[in-house]
Design a protein around this motif. Structure first.
Motif, PDB file in Angstrom:
ATOM      1  N   ASP A 282       0.798  -1.228   0.000  1.00 46.99           N
ATOM      2  CA  ASP A 282       0.000   0.000   0.000  1.00 46.99           C
ATOM      3  C   ASP A 282       0.826   1.271   0.000  1.00 46.99           C
ATOM      4  O   ASP A 282       0.302   2.349  -0.303  1.00 46.99           O
ATOM      5  CB  ASP A 282      -0.944   0.000   1.210  1.00 46.99           C
ATOM      6  CG  ASP A 282      -1.967  -1.115   1.121  1.00 46.99           C
ATOM      7  OD1 ASP A 282      -2.289  -1.518  -0.011  1.00 46.99           O
ATOM      8  OD2 ASP A 282      -2.426  -1.594   2.171  1.00 46.99           O
ATOM      9  N   GLY A 283       2.108   1.170   0.330  1.00 46.31           N
ATOM     10  CA  GLY A 283       2.954   2.353   0.319  1.00 46.31           C
ATOM     11  C   GLY A 283       3.198   2.905   1.705  1.00 46.31           C
ATOM     12  O   GLY A 283       3.022   2.216   2.714  1.00 46.31           O
ATOM     13  N   GLU A 284       3.572   4.167   1.754  1.00 45.21           N
ATOM     14  CA  GLU A 284       4.034   4.766   3.012  1.00 45.21           C
ATOM     15  C   GLU A 284       3.435   6.146   3.193  1.00 45.21           C
ATOM     16  O   GLU A 284       3.236   6.895   2.230  1.00 45.21           O
ATOM     17  CB  GLU A 284       5.562   4.859   2.976  1.00 45.21           C
ATOM     18  CG  GLU A 284       6.210   5.149   4.311  1.00 45.21           C
ATOM     19  CD  GLU A 284       7.695   4.803   4.282  1.00 45.21           C
ATOM     20  OE1 GLU A 284       8.018   3.603   4.229  1.00 45.21           O
ATOM     21  OE2 GLU A 284       8.516   5.731   4.289  1.00 45.21           O
ATOM     22  N   THR A 285       3.147   6.480   4.443  1.00 45.66           N
ATOM     23  CA  THR A 285       2.694   7.831   4.791  1.00 45.66           C
ATOM     24  C   THR A 285       3.734   8.453   5.710  1.00 45.66           C
ATOM     25  O   THR A 285       4.096   7.858   6.745  1.00 45.66           O
ATOM     26  CB  THR A 285       1.330   7.796   5.492  1.00 45.66           C
ATOM     27  OG1 THR A 285       0.358   7.239   4.597  1.00 45.66           O
ATOM     28  CG2 THR A 285       0.895   9.200   5.891  1.00 45.66           C
ATOM     29  N   TYR A 286       4.201   9.632   5.325  1.00 43.13           N
ATOM     30  CA  TYR A 286       5.307  10.297   6.037  1.00 43.13           C
ATOM     31  C   TYR A 286       4.902  11.731   6.352  1.00 43.13           C
ATOM     32  O   TYR A 286       4.549  12.509   5.458  1.00 43.13           O
ATOM     33  CB  TYR A 286       6.553  10.292   5.162  1.00 43.13           C
ATOM     34  CG  TYR A 286       7.823  10.801   5.826  1.00 43.13           C
ATOM     35  CD1 TYR A 286       8.739   9.925   6.391  1.00 43.13           C
ATOM     36  CD2 TYR A 286       8.098  12.172   5.879  1.00 43.13           C
ATOM     37  CE1 TYR A 286       9.900  10.387   6.989  1.00 43.13           C
ATOM     38  CE2 TYR A 286       9.259  12.641   6.474  1.00 43.13           C
ATOM     39  CZ  TYR A 286      10.164  11.737   7.034  1.00 43.13           C
ATOM     40  OH  TYR A 286      11.319  12.194   7.621  1.00 43.13           O
ATOM     41  N   ASP A 287       4.956  12.075   7.631  1.00 43.32           N
ATOM     42  CA  ASP A 287       4.594  13.425   8.088  1.00 43.32           C
ATOM     43  C   ASP A 287       5.862  14.129   8.558  1.00 43.32           C
ATOM     44  O   ASP A 287       6.375  13.857   9.648  1.00 43.32           O
ATOM     45  CB  ASP A 287       3.571  13.324   9.217  1.00 43.32           C
ATOM     46  CG  ASP A 287       3.042  14.688   9.647  1.00 43.32           C
ATOM     47  OD1 ASP A 287       3.618  15.713   9.217  1.00 43.32           O
ATOM     48  OD2 ASP A 287       2.058  14.725  10.413  1.00 43.32           O
ATOM     49  N   ALA A 288       6.343  15.041   7.730  1.00 41.68           N
ATOM     50  CA  ALA A 288       7.610  15.707   8.047  1.00 41.68           C
ATOM     51  C   ALA A 288       7.506  16.597   9.274  1.00 41.68           C
ATOM     52  O   ALA A 288       8.523  16.931   9.888  1.00 41.68           O
ATOM     53  CB  ALA A 288       8.080  16.522   6.846  1.00 41.68           C
ATOM     54  N   THR A 289       6.282  16.984   9.660  1.00 40.32           N
ATOM     55  CA  THR A 289       6.144  17.803  10.865  1.00 40.32           C
ATOM     56  C   THR A 289       6.460  17.002  12.123  1.00 40.32           C
ATOM     57  O   THR A 289       6.661  17.576  13.190  1.00 40.32           O
ATOM     58  CB  THR A 289       4.720  18.380  10.971  1.00 40.32           C
ATOM     59  OG1 THR A 289       3.783  17.313  11.214  1.00 40.32           O
ATOM     60  CG2 THR A 289       4.327  19.128   9.705  1.00 40.32           C
ATOM     61  N   LYS A 290       6.490  15.690  11.993  1.00 41.42           N
ATOM     62  CA  LYS A 290       6.795  14.840  13.147  1.00 41.42           C
ATOM     63  C   LYS A 290       8.249  14.362  13.157  1.00 41.42           C
ATOM     64  O   LYS A 290       8.620  13.477  13.934  1.00 41.42           O
ATOM     65  CB  LYS A 290       5.844  13.641  13.169  1.00 41.42           C
ATOM     66  CG  LYS A 290       4.371  14.023  13.322  1.00 41.42           C
ATOM     67  CD  LYS A 290       3.500  12.796  13.448  1.00 41.42           C
ATOM     68  CE  LYS A 290       2.028  13.174  13.551  1.00 41.42           C
ATOM     69  NZ  LYS A 290       1.737  14.057  14.734  1.00 41.42           N
ATOM     70  N   GLU A 291       9.043  14.944  12.264  1.00 38.17           N
ATOM     71  CA  GLU A 291      10.462  14.574  12.259  1.00 38.17           C
ATOM     72  C   GLU A 291      11.125  14.989  13.562  1.00 38.17           C
ATOM     73  O   GLU A 291      10.810  16.045  14.133  1.00 38.17           O
ATOM     74  CB  GLU A 291      11.176  15.240  11.083  1.00 38.17           C
ATOM     75  CG  GLU A 291      10.814  14.662   9.732  1.00 38.17           C
ATOM     76  CD  GLU A 291      11.514  15.362   8.583  1.00 38.17           C
ATOM     77  OE1 GLU A 291      11.524  14.800   7.479  1.00 38.17           O
ATOM     78  OE2 GLU A 291      12.039  16.480   8.800  1.00 38.17           O
ATOM     79  N   ARG A 292      12.040  14.177  14.021  1.00 37.29           N
ATOM     80  CA  ARG A 292      12.828  14.479  15.218  1.00 37.29           C
ATOM     81  C   ARG A 292      14.243  14.818  14.732  1.00 37.29           C
ATOM     82  O   ARG A 292      15.101  13.946  14.633  1.00 37.29           O
ATOM     83  CB  ARG A 292      12.823  13.299  16.181  1.00 37.29           C
ATOM     84  CG  ARG A 292      11.428  12.975  16.732  1.00 37.29           C
ATOM     85  CD  ARG A 292      11.429  11.715  17.568  1.00 37.29           C
ATOM     86  NE  ARG A 292      10.118  11.422  18.125  1.00 37.29           N
ATOM     87  CZ  ARG A 292       9.675  11.824  19.329  1.00 37.29           C
ATOM     88  NH1 ARG A 292      10.484  12.552  20.106  1.00 37.29           N
ATOM     89  NH2 ARG A 292       8.476  11.508  19.752  1.00 37.29           N
ATOM     90  N   SER A 293      14.414  16.055  14.406  1.00 38.92           N
ATOM     91  CA  SER A 293      15.648  16.500  13.759  1.00 38.92           C
ATOM     92  C   SER A 293      16.879  16.161  14.595  1.00 38.92           C
ATOM     93  O   SER A 293      16.960  16.483  15.785  1.00 38.92           O
ATOM     94  CB  SER A 293      15.586  18.017  13.532  1.00 38.92           C
ATOM     95  OG  SER A 293      16.755  18.462  12.882  1.00 38.92           O
ATOM     96  N   GLY A 294      17.814  15.452  13.955  1.00 41.82           N
ATOM     97  CA  GLY A 294      19.074  15.126  14.599  1.00 41.82           C
ATOM     98  C   GLY A 294      19.022  13.945  15.542  1.00 41.82           C
ATOM     99  O   GLY A 294      19.985  13.688  16.281  1.00 41.82           O
ATOM    100  N   TRP A 295      17.941  13.149  15.496  1.00 46.99           N
ATOM    101  CA  TRP A 295      17.798  12.067  16.488  1.00 46.99           C
ATOM    102  C   TRP A 295      18.847  10.966  16.337  1.00 46.99           C
ATOM    103  O   TRP A 295      19.082  10.195  17.264  1.00 46.99           O
ATOM    104  CB  TRP A 295      16.391  11.466  16.420  1.00 46.99           C
ATOM    105  CG  TRP A 295      16.108  10.651  15.189  1.00 46.99           C
ATOM    106  CD1 TRP A 295      15.745  11.118  13.970  1.00 46.99           C
ATOM    107  CD2 TRP A 295      16.175   9.226  15.080  1.00 46.99           C
ATOM    108  NE1 TRP A 295      15.571  10.084  13.083  1.00 46.99           N
ATOM    109  CE2 TRP A 295      15.825   8.908  13.740  1.00 46.99           C
ATOM    110  CE3 TRP A 295      16.480   8.188  15.944  1.00 46.99           C
ATOM    111  CZ2 TRP A 295      15.792   7.595  13.258  1.00 46.99           C
ATOM    112  CZ3 TRP A 295      16.447   6.884  15.488  1.00 46.99           C
ATOM    113  CH2 TRP A 295      16.107   6.587  14.155  1.00 46.99           C
TER     114      TRP A 295
END
Length: 868
Positions: A274-287
Motif C-alpha cells: 500500500d505504500g508509506e505515509t510520512y509526516d515531516a512535521t513529526k520529524e525528530r531532527s538530529g535524532w
C-alpha cells in the motif's frame, strides 16, 4: 586434439570471489570456496598452478609474512577452490591473494588483496532483542537510539544487525550500508538474515550514537492476496551488535539492550503493497546524532527473548539502488490529473523534491499503464494502493522517498503538489538485488533488441530479494513455477549465483514433510497448497541449472535431499507409475481465443504435463546422483525413469505417435524431455510444426510450454520454425507486446488487446518475467553461446542464422571471464568473431549462410575469426 601455441604476456589475476560474492561479510560455510579469473592478451592460456595466501592482517598478507594458511597446487582449477587451512573463527576477517602460473611458465603478480569475514554462530550473539514498550500496535515506525562514548581511537568496527520487520540503521547521523528492505525476505520461521557492515569510518573518539528505525515489511505487514497481517509475528524488534577493536589491541562490544530508548517518528505507516505515509512535521531532527537533546518523551525499550538459532549470514548481496531515471514528460489525463511518465516500467520509488506550506499533503500514486483514452489505470493492482503520502514541514525545500515500501510503475500521479510541477522535481529510483550484469544481446532487428530489453527489465523488477511473479499488485510472491521457467534466461542476463543460493535455502526449508513443494516461497499461502507439476519441480530444475551455470557441486549436495524428497513425493502420489492425481495449474495462461467455436483453445491435459515433469525431475535427480557418486540412487531412479516413460507411452501416445492432447505444449514437453520412442520423435515434431503452421505461425503455449518451445524445435531440426515464431509480430507472440509499446514482459500474451482494451484486471500484470524465458534460446542459438561443461570450463559456440537477421552478437560473463560471439552475413559469407576467456577451451561451429552445414574448430583462449 587442441594444440596450444603462442605465449602469455601480462598475465594477471582478478575477479576474486568467496562463495560467489566479492568481499562477503558473513560467510556461513565452515569451508569457504574461492574463485578468480585469469587475464592475458595471449592466446591459448591455461592455468597450470595456483598459489593462495591467507592471513588476518592485510599488510602481513601483502608481505607474505605471518600467514594463516598457504596453498600451492598444480591444477587448472580456478573456481570454487575449497579452503583447506586451520579452522576459521566466527566474526574474524581473513585477507587473501592468489597468483597463478600459466601453461607457458609465466607467473602472474599477486592479485589485488581481497577479504572475507566469517559469520557469527548463535553462541556469539550477546545483543538483546528490543521493541517498543507494551504491545506493538501502532502503525507508525518506531525509532531506537543509544548514546555511548568511545574513549580510544578505533582501528576497526563491524556492526551486525537484523530485525523482525524491516530496518534502517544509523551511526552518528549517517545511514549504515547501501542495502534497502533489510534484513530481506526469507522463511522467517527457519531463516532470518543478519547483515554485517564495516562501520569503522562512521565512529569517532568521544560521543557516538547507534540508531535504527523499523517498518512492518513482510514480517508483520500485509502479505499475500488474502489480507493476511502479522503472518510471521505481531511485534517488530531490533537486534544490533557492534564489535569494536581499538588501535591498542583492546576490544569492546556495544549491544542493543534495555538501556536503549524508543519513540515514534514521521513514518506514520508503511506497507509493502500500500505504500508509506510520512509526516515531516513529526520529524525528530538530529535524532541519529550525539547532539540530539530533545528526548524527554522517549521511553525505555522492552526486551524480548527471541533467541538466535535461526539467524544466518547473507549468501547474496542485498537490494540496492541501481540507477535513477528522469521524468520523460508530464501530462494531463482527461480527468485533469497530473501524471508523470518515466518512459520505463520499473520497480523502486519516486524521489520527490518539493517546497510548500506546512502540512501540505502530497499524494503519489503509481501505475504501469494508461488506458486507451489516456486515463490513469490502477484496476490491475487489485487491492494494492501503491501510494505514498507526504505532509510537508515548514516552507523549505524537502526531499521524500519511502523507507519500507516499493512500487512497480511507469507512471506516477501527483496530487496536491504546491506550484507548478516540473520534470526535475521527480526522479525514479530503480532497485533490485545487487546482481552483477552477466549477458548482453544485440541483433539487426530492433524489435528483437527491445524484447531483450524487456526481458532484462522484467528480471530487474522481480528479482527484489526473492524471485517475485510481479512487483505491483497485492501479490509479489516467490512463485516457484515462474522461477524455474525463467532460471536459464536469468542466469544469462545476470549473475544469479548468490541470489538463488539464498532462495533455495527457503525452498528446502518450506518443503512439506511429505516432500511436496509450496506454490510460493517463502510460503505464505495455505499450508496444504503444494505439489503442482512445473511449480514443485523448481526443487530439481534450479539446483541442476546452478550446477551447469556455475559448476557449483555443493549446491547439488545441499539440495539433494530436497530434490529426492520431491521425486519421492510424486512417486507416492502416482498410480502404476502415472502421476495422475492431485491439483495442478497446468500450462498456465495458455492461448485461449475469445470465441472458441472450433475447440481451438490450446488446453493440454494436466496429467500429461505432470507425467512429463515427473520424468524431467527424475532425470535431473539421476544426473545429480551421478555427479555426487550416489550409485544406489542412480540405479534406483534410472529404473524408475524407464517405468515412468513406459507408462507415459501407454497412457498418452497412440501407436502412430499422436498425443491425447494435440497441443504445442504437449508435443514440446514430450520432445524436450525425451518422452517418446526414437521412431516416433520425427512424427511428433512434424505434428508440432503443423500445429504452429495451422495457427499462422503463432505460439499457443503457456508458462510451462513456452520456455521449451523453440528449444524443442531446434532439437528436432526446425530452427526455421523457431525463428518464425520469434519474429511473429501479431498476437499471440513475443513481439506483439513490443509492438504495443511494452518495456517489460507481460503476464499475458494479450495484456493489452489489439483494440487497446485490457485483459481481465484481476490478473493482468505488465511486469511478469515468465514469458521472457525465450531469452535462453536467443543466447544459445542466435548468439550461439552454450556451456560445453558445467561452469563453462568448456564452451560451445554454435550460432544459427535465420529470421532475416544480418548480424547478431552476445556476450556472457562466465566464472572464467567474458565469452563473446559476434556474427554478420556479408557478401554471402557468414563472418564470426569469438572471444574465449583464459583457462577454458571451446568448440566453435561455423555455419554457412543457410545454416545447413557447419565446420567445427577447437580453440583456446583469445579472439578468433572465422568465415563460413
Amino acid at each position: 586434439m587442441l594444440t596450444l601455441t603462442a605465449s602469455a604476456q601480462n598475465l594477471s589475476v582478478s575477479g576474486l570471489q568467496v562463495e560467489h560474492q566479492i568481499n562477503p561479510m558473513a560467510v556461513e560455510p565452515a569451508i569457504p570456496r574461492m574463485s578468480w579469473k585469469l587475464a592475458s592478451p595471449g592466446k591459448n592460456i591455461l592455468q597450470r598452478s595456483y598459489e593462495i595466501r591467507v592471513g588476518t592482517d592485510r599488510n602481513a598478507v601483502r608481505s607474505g609474512k605471518n600467514l594463516y594458511w598457504t596453498s600451492k597446487k598444480n591444477t587448472d582449477q580456478s573456481i570454487l577452490v575449497e579452503y583447506e587451512g586451520p579452522a576459521l573463527k566466527p566474526g574474524q576477517r581473513y585477507y587473501w591473494q592468489v597468483r597463478v602460473t600459466d601453461n607457458y611458465g609465466h607467473i602472474s603478480p599477486w592479485s589485488p588483496l581481497q577479504f572475507w569475514q566469517m559469520g557469527l554462530k548463535p553462541s556469539n550473539w550477546k545483543a538483546q532483542w528490543i521493541s517498543v514498550p507494551g504491545a506493538d500496535t501502532s502503525l507508525a515506525s518506531p525509532l531506537f537510539r543509544k548514546k555511548f562514548t568511545l574513549s580510544k581511537a578505533v582501528k576497526s568496527a563491524s556492526a551486525y544487525i537484523t530485525s523482525r520487520g524491516l530496518y534502517e540503521a544509523y551511526i552518528n547521523g549517517t545511514r549504515i550500508g547501501q542495502d534497502y528492505l533489510t534484513p530481506g525476505w526469507t522463511s522467517y520461521k527457519d531463516h532470518l538474515q543478519y547483515q554485517v557492515y564495516d562501520v569503522t569510518a562512521l565512529l569517532s573518539k568521544g560521543d557516538n550514537v547507534l540508531a535504527a528505525m523499523l517498518g512492518d515489511g513482510w514480517y508483520k505487514g500485509r502479505i499475500g492476496f488474502s489480507y493476511q497481517k502479522a503472518f510471521y509475528g505481531d511485534t517488530r524488534a531490533l537486534l544490533m551488535q557492534m564489535e569494536v577493536e581499538y588501535t591498542d589491541g583492546s576490544r569492546e562490544i556495544l549491544l542493543s539492550d534495555e538501556s536503549w530508548r524508543t519513540a515514534f517518528g514521521p513514518v506514520l505507516s508503511s506497507n509493502i503493497y500500500d505504500g508509506e505515509t510520512y509526516d515531516a512535521t513529526k520529524e525528530r531532527s538530529g535524532w541519529t546524532t550525539p547532539a540530539y537533546k530533545e528526548d524527554a518523551d522517549w521511553k525505555k525499550v522492552r526486551k524480548l527473548d527471541y533467541g538466535y538459532d535461526n539467524l544466518i549470514g547473507m549468501s547474496a548481496d542485498g537490494v540496492r539502488k541501481q540507477e535513477s531515471i528522469k521524468a520523460v514528460k508530464i501530462l494531463k489525463t482527461p480527468k485533469g490529473e497530473t501524471v508523470v511518465d518515466f518512459g520505463q516500467n520499473l520497480v523502486g520509488w519516486v524521489e520527490l523534491k518539493v517546497k510548500g506550506p506546512e502540512n501540505t499533503k502530497i499524494t503519489l500514486s503509481h501505475a504501469e499503464v494508461l488506458d486507451k483514452a489516456g486515463y490513469f489505470y490502477t484496476d490491475n493492482l487489485r487491492s494494492a494502493k501503491q501510494q505514498n503520502v507526504y505532509y510537508l514541514k515548514g516552507n523549505k525545500e524537502q526531499f521524500f522517498s519511502p523507507h519500507f515500501s516499493f512500487q512497480g510503475f511507469r507512471y506516477a500521479r501527483v496530487e496536491g503538489f504546491p506550484g507548478d510541477l516540473k520534470p526535475e522535481d521527480l526522479t525514479a529510483v530503480v532497485i533490485h538485488s545487487d546482481m552483477e550484469p552477466a549477458g548482453s544481446f544485440n541483433s539487426s532487428n530492433p524489435l528483437l533488441n527491445q524484447l531483450q530489453h524487456n526481458i532484462a527489465w522484467g528480471q530487474k523488477g522481480n528479482f527484489v530479494d526473492v524471485p517475485t511473479d510481479c512487483p505491483q499488485r497485492d501479490e509479489r510472491l516467490g512463485w516457484t513455477g515462474d522461477a524455474q521457467a525463467f532460471y536459464n534466461t536469468a542466469a544469462y542476463n545476470m549473475d544469479v549465483s548468490g541470489f538463488f543460493t539464498k532462495w533455495l535455502k527457503d525452498v528446502k526449508a518450506d518443503q512439506h514433510k511429505d516432500g511436496s513443494i509450496p506454490f510460493v516461497v517463502p510460503d505464505v499461502l495455505t499450508p496444504n497448497d503444494a505439489g503442482s507439476a512445473g511449480w514443485g519441480d523448481v526443487v530439481t530444475i534450479i539446483p541442476w541449472g546452478m550446477y551447469l551455470t556455475y559448476g557449483d557441486k555443493r549446491i547439488l549436495e545441499t539440495q539433494y535431499s530436497s530434490m529426492k524428497a520431491w521425486v519421492d513425493f510424486i512417486t507416492s502420489r502416482s498410480r502404476q507409475n502415472l502421476w495422475n492425481t492431485g491439483s495442478h495449474f497446468g500450462d498456465w495462461l495458455f492461448y485461449r481465443p475469445d470465441d472458441d467455436n472450433d475447440g481451438r483453445a490450446a488446453v493440454t491435459d494436466k496429467y500429461l504435463i505432470a507425467q512429463c515433469f515427473y520424468t524431467h525431475s527424475t532425470q535431473l535427480l539421476i544426473n545429480a546422483a551421478k555427479v555426487l557418486g550416489k550409485n544406489e540412487d542412480h540405479a534406483k531412479y534410472s529404473s524408475l525413469l524407464n517405468d515412468i516413460k513406459t507408462a507415459f507411452v501407454k497412457e498418452y501416445l497412440t501407436p502412430n505417435g499422436r498425443l491425447v492432447s494435440s497441443t504445442q505444449t504437449a508435443y514440446v514437453l514430450a520432445l524436450q524431455f525425451d518422452m517418446l520412442p526414437e521412431n516416433l520423435r520425427a512424427s511428433a515434431a512434424e505434428r508440432l510444426v503443423q500445429n504452429i503452421r495451422d495457427y499462422g505461425n503463432h505460439l499457443t503455449t503457456g508458462f510451462l510450454g513456452t520456455p521449451y518451445l523453440c528449444h524443442a524445435l531446434t532439437k528436432s531440426g526446425y530452427t526455421n520454425v523457431a525463428y518464425d515464431l520469434l519474429m511473429q509480430e501479431t498476437y499471440p507472440s513475443w513481439l506483439y507486446p513490443v509492438k504495443m509499446g511494452a518495456t517489460t514482459i507481460w503476464e499475458r500474451w494479450d495484456g493489452i488487446k489489439p483494440d487497446g482494451s485490457f485483459q481481465t484486471p484481476s490478473m493482468n500484470s505488465y511486469n511478469h518475467y515468465a514469458y521472457g524465458a525465450i531469452g535462453d534460446w536467443m543466447y544459445q542459438n542466435i548468439a550461439g553461446i552454450q556451456a560445453g561443461e558445467p561452469g563453462y570450463k568448456k564452451i560451445i559456440i554454435k550460432p544459427i542464422a535465420g529470421g532475416k537477421l544480418t548480424h547478431a552478437e552476445g556476450s556472457y560473463e562466465s566464472s572464467y571471464g567474458t565469452i563473446r560471439s559476434k556474427w554478420r552475413i556479408e557478401n554471402n559469407k557468414f563472418k564470426l568473431t569469438v572471444t574465449i576467456p583464459p583457462n577454458t577451451t571451446a568448440e566453435v561451429f561455423v555455419p554457412d549462410t543457410q545454416g545447413k552445414s557447419y565446420k567445427s574448430f577447437h580453440v583456446g583462449s583469445g579472439e578468433h575469426y572465422f568465415e563460413g
